[in-house]
Every structure is written in structure tokens, then in C-alpha cells.
Design a protein around this motif. Structure first.
Motif, mmCIF file in Angstrom:
data_model
loop_
_atom_site.group_PDB
_atom_site.id
_atom_site.type_symbol
_atom_site.label_atom_id
_atom_site.label_comp_id
_atom_site.label_asym_id
_atom_site.label_seq_id
_atom_site.Cartn_x
_atom_site.Cartn_y
_atom_site.Cartn_z
ATOM 1 N N ALA A 52 -11.656 5.162 -2.146
ATOM 2 C CA ALA A 52 -10.199 5.017 -2.225
ATOM 3 C C ALA A 52 -9.736 3.793 -1.431
ATOM 4 N N VAL A 53 -10.335 3.564 -0.271
ATOM 5 C CA VAL A 53 -9.972 2.388 0.535
ATOM 6 C C VAL A 53 -10.342 1.118 -0.217
ATOM 7 N N ALA A 54 -11.518 1.089 -0.819
ATOM 8 C CA ALA A 54 -11.928 -0.097 -1.584
ATOM 9 C C ALA A 54 -10.991 -0.330 -2.763
ATOM 10 N N ALA A 55 -10.570 0.748 -3.450
ATOM 11 C CA ALA A 55 -9.648 0.609 -4.577
ATOM 12 C C ALA A 55 -8.286 0.098 -4.108
ATOM 13 N N LEU A 56 -7.803 0.617 -2.966
ATOM 14 C CA LEU A 56 -6.522 0.148 -2.422
ATOM 15 C C LEU A 56 -6.583 -1.332 -2.052
ATOM 16 N N LEU A 57 -7.656 -1.738 -1.393
ATOM 17 C CA LEU A 57 -7.793 -3.145 -0.996
ATOM 18 C C LEU A 57 -7.903 -4.054 -2.209
ATOM 19 N N LEU A 58 -8.673 -3.630 -3.215
ATOM 20 C CA LEU A 58 -8.810 -4.433 -4.428
ATOM 21 C C LEU A 58 -7.481 -4.526 -5.171
ATOM 22 N N GLY A 59 -6.761 -3.405 -5.264
ATOM 23 C CA GLY A 59 -5.456 -3.417 -5.921
ATOM 24 C C GLY A 59 -4.471 -4.328 -5.200
ATOM 25 N N ALA A 60 -4.491 -4.309 -3.861
ATOM 26 C CA ALA A 60 -3.600 -5.180 -3.089
ATOM 27 C C ALA A 60 -3.955 -6.647 -3.303
ATOM 28 N N MET A 61 -5.247 -6.948 -3.400
ATOM 29 C CA MET A 61 -5.654 -8.340 -3.634
ATOM 30 C C MET A 61 -5.181 -8.824 -5.010
ATOM 31 N N VAL A 62 -5.347 -7.974 -6.031
ATOM 32 C CA VAL A 62 -4.910 -8.359 -7.378
ATOM 33 C C VAL A 62 -3.395 -8.530 -7.415
ATOM 34 N N PHE A 63 -2.662 -7.595 -6.807
ATOM 35 C CA PHE A 63 -1.196 -7.689 -6.771
ATOM 36 C C PHE A 63 -0.755 -8.938 -6.004
ATOM 37 N N GLY A 64 -1.433 -9.261 -4.905
ATOM 38 C CA GLY A 64 -1.116 -10.478 -4.144
ATOM 39 C C GLY A 64 -1.345 -11.732 -4.972
ATOM 40 N N ALA A 65 -2.422 -11.740 -5.755
ATOM 41 C CA ALA A 65 -2.695 -12.903 -6.612
ATOM 42 C C ALA A 65 -1.612 -13.054 -7.680
ATOM 43 N N VAL A 66 -1.146 -11.938 -8.228
ATOM 44 C CA VAL A 66 -0.076 -11.995 -9.232
ATOM 45 C C VAL A 66 1.212 -12.517 -8.602
ATOM 46 N N VAL A 67 1.516 -12.057 -7.390
ATOM 47 C CA VAL A 67 2.737 -12.501 -6.696
ATOM 48 C C VAL A 67 2.674 -14.000 -6.422
ATOM 49 N N ILE A 68 1.532 -14.478 -5.939
ATOM 50 C CA ILE A 68 1.385 -15.911 -5.647
ATOM 51 C C ILE A 68 1.501 -16.733 -6.925
#
Length: 194
Positions: free
Chosen positions: A47-63
Motif C-alpha cells: 500500500a505504501v509503494a502504491a501511494l508513493l507511485l500514485g503521488a509520483m504520477v500525479f506530481g508528473a501530471v501537475v508539472i
């Protein structure tokens, strides 16, 4: 060789940022690691790995979105300048919206939950404009305190205060020797403008 300029042997005072930033970064890293382990114990490592990966993808979309908006604004400004129309200035506090949005995306991409919370807070428009105004004021105060006047004056002050060198204001005058084929001063010279 003595230059005649008195030098101080007293140690220079460290700024507050240089004093408190390293311990603050260390505390932040320790807190991030502790929080990751607490969440991993409660929800599991997957779950932690999924949360971190999801945050990275969302951050890339925001940038990516903020970058496209900044590029569109720049293109629009260039087109207005070519058409002879003065580009409209951004209202106070709104000029660095793309920069703050990119910072939010970068914080989201960094591994850790505290940085994710900070990135999500920066995506909230009132928080983003408040942080942008505070940052803008801090930068303006810092520039004004560094050297009164223009940016050129600030850069000159920065060069003058370097401890390892001297700056002498002036210009170079080259005197050619008469035997190096110097042109005759009475000879005809064409005018500089047609």
C-alpha cells in the motif's frame, strides 16, 4: 605585500538559514522515514509503494500541466509583442502561479508523505497565492537589503565584497607604438555614416 586595506580577523556571523537549514532537513528526513514505517506497519508495504507511485504520477501530471500553461502564456505574450500590443501584466500574487504549481508537483513526486501533504496544500488556490505573495515579498526585501538601486548595482556590490580580489574601476587605453604601421593622421578618412 601589503595593500593598505585593513582586514578583519573576526569570524563572520552565519545567517539563520545556514544555521538552521541542515538540522531542519535532517529532522524532516527522519520524520519522513518514521512516517513511512508507521504507515507500512498499519497498511502494508504494498500500500505504501502504491501511494508513493500514485503521488509520483500525479506530481508528473501537475508539472506537465503547469508547464504547458506557462508555455502557452509565453507564446501568447510573444504573439502580442509581435502584434505591437503590450502584454498584460499579471495581477499581484498571480504571476508565480505556474511556478508554485510546479513546486507542488515536485513535492508530490518526492518520496514521502509530508512532502505529499505540502504539495497537495500548494495545489489549493488560496494557499498557493498566499505562499506566492510571501515568497515575492521575501525576495523583494532580500534584494532591497542587498544593495539599494538596480540589479547592476547589486551585482557590482557582490563582486566588490569578494574577499579574494580587488576591483579597480576604469578603462583600458592602448597606446600603439609609432613604428607599427600607424596610419597618417592627416590622411583622408571616409565618413562613418553614408
Amino acid at each position: 605585500m601589503t595593500t593598505g586595506v585593513p582586514t578583519s580577523t573576526a569570524p563572520r556571523r552565519r545567517s539563520a538559514a545556514r544555521t538552521f537549514l541542515p538540522p531542519a532537513l535532517a529532522a524532516w528526513l527522519i520524520l519522513e522515514i518514521w512516517l513511512l514505517t508507521v504507515v507500512a506497519r498499519a497498511a502494508g508495504g504494498l500500500a505504501v509503494a502504491a501511494l508513493l507511485l500514485g503521488a509520483m504520477v500525479f506530481g508528473a501530471v501537475v508539472i506537465k500541466r503547469a508547464g504547458r500553461r506557462a508555455f502557452g502564456n509565453m507564446t501568447r505574450s510573444f504573439q502580442q509583442a509581435q502584434a505591437g500590443v503590450a502584454p498584460a501584466a499579471a495581477p499581484p500574487g498571480k504571476g508565480s502561479g505556474n511556478g508554485m504549481t510546479m513546486l507542488a508537483g515536485l513535492l508530490l513526486m518526492m518520496p514521502g508523505f509530508l512532502s505529499d501533504v505540502a504539495g497537495l496544500l500548494l495545489l489549493v488556490p488560496p494557499v498557493r497565492s498566499w505562499v506566492a505573495r510571501r515568497t515575492e515579498r521575501a525576495v523583494e526585501r532580500r534584494i532591497a537589503a542587498a544593495a539599494p538601486g538596480t540589479f547592476g548595482n547589486a551585482f557590482q556590490q557582490a563582486r566588490i565584497h569578494q574577499p579574494d580580489g580587488k576591483i579597480v574601476q576604469g578603462e583600458v587605453v592602448r597606446e600603439d607604438r609609432p613604428d607599427q604601421g600607424r596610419p597618417d593622421p592627416d590622411a583622408y578618412r571616409p565618413p562613418l555614416t553614408p
